[in-house]
Design an enzyme around this catalytic site. Structure first.
Site, mmCIF file in Angstrom:
data_model
loop_
_atom_site.group_PDB
_atom_site.id
_atom_site.type_symbol
_atom_site.label_atom_id
_atom_site.label_comp_id
_atom_site.label_asym_id
_atom_site.label_seq_id
_atom_site.Cartn_x
_atom_site.Cartn_y
_atom_site.Cartn_z
ATOM 1 N N ASP A 1 36.302 -0.261 31.487
ATOM 2 C CA ASP A 1 35.915 -0.082 30.329
ATOM 3 C C ASP A 1 35.583 -1.434 29.686
ATOM 4 O O ASP A 1 35.895 -2.440 29.929
ATOM 5 C CB ASP A 1 36.649 0.779 29.260
ATOM 6 N N ASP B 1 28.818 0.525 24.680
ATOM 7 C CA ASP B 1 28.417 1.614 23.908
ATOM 8 C C ASP B 1 29.001 1.756 22.564
ATOM 9 O O ASP B 1 29.788 1.191 22.355
ATOM 10 C CB ASP B 1 28.333 3.004 24.934
ATOM 11 N N ALA C 1 33.097 9.324 22.867
ATOM 12 C CA ALA C 1 33.404 9.752 21.573
ATOM 13 C C ALA C 1 34.057 11.372 21.669
ATOM 14 O O ALA C 1 33.760 11.872 20.235
ATOM 15 C CB ALA C 1 32.477 9.476 20.654
ATOM 16 N N CYS D 1 59.324 22.955 35.913
ATOM 17 C CA CYS D 1 58.537 22.038 36.626
ATOM 18 C C CYS D 1 58.776 21.972 38.003
ATOM 19 O O CYS D 1 59.964 21.265 37.886
ATOM 20 C CB CYS D 1 57.870 20.801 35.938
ATOM 21 N N CYS E 1 61.545 16.379 38.118
ATOM 22 C CA CYS E 1 62.009 17.665 37.386
ATOM 23 C C CYS E 1 63.021 18.352 38.057
ATOM 24 O O CYS E 1 64.040 19.192 37.822
ATOM 25 C CB CYS E 1 61.293 18.788 36.943
HETATM 26 N N1 GUN Z 1 37.038 5.630 25.861
HETATM 27 C C1 GUN Z 1 36.891 6.817 25.006
HETATM 28 N N2 GUN Z 1 35.778 7.180 24.672
HETATM 29 C C2 GUN Z 1 34.776 6.215 24.664
HETATM 30 C C3 GUN Z 1 33.553 6.023 24.506
HETATM 31 O O1 GUN Z 1 33.102 6.665 23.778
HETATM 32 N N3 GUN Z 1 32.983 5.019 24.986
HETATM 33 C C4 GUN Z 1 33.755 4.000 25.915
HETATM 34 N N4 GUN Z 1 32.953 2.661 26.213
HETATM 35 N N5 GUN Z 1 34.992 4.177 26.173
HETATM 36 C C5 GUN Z 1 35.501 5.315 25.561
HETATM 37 ZN ZN ZN Z 2 58.026 17.564 36.641
#
Ligand code: GUN
Ligand code: ZN
Length: 496
Positions: free
Chosen positions: A93, A128, A196, A279, A284
């Site tokens: 990211d 972004d 988002a 689980c 677990c």
């Molecule tokens: N990680 C969680 N939401 C977003 C997003 O809208 N854009 C980017 N680049 N990373 C994210």
């Molecule tokens: Zn577990």
């Protein structure tokens, strides 16, 4: 034709596919879960993510690496794969999330994309603008314009073999999400994260998440691989996959573990509230609750993170199997029972049944009617569309009863809630061969009445008689007046 993504099977809008990642010389099977790695703290070592959990791809943050001089130098010198000790695919990211949290970051799309390429990221991300839900239309439009400019810049950067994300923003405005999807799709970029949605997830707004995904998908091409950015709770994976999301990233496994929270596919439990561990994962089955509570903080966090990941990867495998078996919506229906907000999410999904219908296979294993929401599934919508196209004789007896040999009718069709009428020859075909409960609910009857109406309205020159079993008057109101109606449980004399 997009070359990096191949779809092998579909169910509703969900798909089983292969994402080819050239710089990692590998293929990632989707739906895929990308565990989030913080370059500064390993809750679980990246190498172990592959070995113990079968992770084929993970995600880390290039902006954090870029901003810490020691890690940055090592990343540039040895490459990201060596730095993390992971030889699968790595997505990075860009710092956009920091931008949304702290308001400002000190890097441009060109700089961070070149940096991602230079450290050997396999899928990079431009900067972004994560545009939150419910903001002013003007700001949503302005933010989207900036995001779109950044995607256009990203197209001009020399990114080598690295694939590049084209995030889709647009806040809670479906038309902006759709426009953003169309714009992103028209770039030469490769993977399409829907951005988002984290604030929606934090507020359990699964219905709004579904609407955002549905809108973005209307703009994106059917062959676009779609990532749901920042969605890591296994409870909602099936719902998001059924809407057409292929990739998920999970920081939840580690964040929740730090807080002593234990993930399940039907919600989150606090360790303090558990007496048993429901689980079958290795954590677990080799410990009981008291063992885990008694662990030192670090060990407890690791144990919970491992459990959380096991649950999350198991759910992804369950979803893949469900797609293969044509049972994805039955799985979504089960998950919808976990929490009222998940039920809102499922109902929002069904409100897009016509959109899901386009990719839903014509034939699957068996349709199981497991809740009154099943009456609104895309298979029922498709049958109703088909009713308007079937060839119909001059006079037809539509009946919940057996075939009639009454000579007053040219044909006797079967009526089966929730589908409504169909020629008997189709009884064994999907989805009309559905397993439905003995005790029918109102939604199934209403859907059947809608089917009758669609057939009758499409055939103004034919005459119809409906033989039903005890349908309530309010349901029969949807049947056009010109249909002769018999209640098979009382109108004996009108039958042979
Ligand atoms: N990680 C969680 N939401 C977003 C997003 O809208 N854009 C980017 N680049 N990373 C994210
Ligand atoms: Zn577990």
């Amino acid at each position: 034709m997009r070359e990096c993504f191949e779809i092998r099977a579909t169910d509703a809008a969900g798909r089983l596919g292969d994402l080819t990642v050239p710089s990692a010389d590998t293929t990632v099977e989707t739906p895929a879960l990308l565990p989030v790695i913080n370059p500064h703290l390993d809750t679980i070592e990246p190498g172990q993510l592959g070995e113990e959990f079968g992770a084929e791809i993970l995600i880390t943050n290039a902006y954090i690496i870029y901003n810490s001089s020691d890690v940055r130098e090592r990343a540039l010198e040895d490459g990201l794969h060596d730095l993390l000790g992971f030889d699968g695919a790595i997505m990075t990211d860009s710092g956009s999330f920091q931008l949304s949290e702290y308001g400002e970051i000190s890097v441009t799309t060109e700089e961070i994309l070149e940096f991602q390429r230079d450290i050997g990221s396999d899928i990079g991300t431009p900067v972004d603008i994560p545009t939150p839900p419910d903001i002013d239309r003007e700001r949503a439009e302005a933010d989207l314009e900036t995001t779109q400019e950044r995607l256009e810049i990203a197209e001009t950067v020399d990114t080598g073999e690295m694939l590049v994300n084209a995030p889709v923003q647009g806040s809670t405005y479906p038309d902006l999400r759709e426009q953003a999807g169309r714009h992103a799709d028209a770039t030469g970029l490769d993977v399409f994260p829907i951005g988002a949605v984290v604030p929606m997830m934090n507020d359990y707004r699964y219905d709004d998440m579904v609407d955002a995904v549905a809108a973005a998908k209307r703009g994106l091409g059917a062959d676009a691989p779609v990532h749901l950015f920042g969605a890591g709770h296994p409870m909602m994976f099936a719902l998001a996959v059924a809407m057409g999301c292929d990739l998920f990233d999970s920081a939840a496994y580690a964040l929740y573990a730090r807080d002593d929270r234990y993930l399940t596919v039907s919600g989150t439990q606090h360790l303090a509230d558990l007496e048993y561990l429901p689980c079958p994962c290795p954590v677990c089955t080799s410990h009981d609750v008291d063992d885990i509570r008694a662990m030192p903080d670090d060990a407890r966090e690791t144990a919970l993170a491992r459990h959380n990941l096991h649950v999350s990867f198991a759910e992804i495998r369950r979803i893949k199997q469900a797609i293969r078996a044509g049972r994805l919506l039955e799985l979504v229906e089960q998950r919808a029972r976990s929490h009222p907000t998940m039920l809102d999410g499922y109902r929002a999904l069904l409100a897009h049944a016509d959109q899901l219908e386009r990719t839903d296979p014509v034939s699957k294993g068996a349709f199981f009617y497991t809740s009154h929401e099943s009456a609104n599934r895309p298979e029922v919508v498709r049958h109703h569309e088909r009713l308007a196209r079937l060839a119909v004789p001059d006079s037809v007896f539509l009946t919940e009863g057996d075939a009639s040999s009454d000579e007053r009718y040219d044909a006797s069709w079967r009526v089966r809630p929730p589908f409504g009428p169909f020629p008997r020859a189709l009884s064994r075909t999907y989805p009309l061969s559905a397993e439905v409960p003995q005790h029918q609910d109102r939604s199934a009857l209403e859907a059947a009445a809608t089917g009758v109406r669609r057939l009758v309205e499409a055939n103004p020159d034919s005459s119809f008689t409906l033989g039903h079993r005890d349908w309530p008057a309010a349901v029969l109101e949807d049947v056009p007046d010109r249909v002769r109606v018999l209640d098979l449980t009382t109108d004996f004399e009108s039958l042979e």
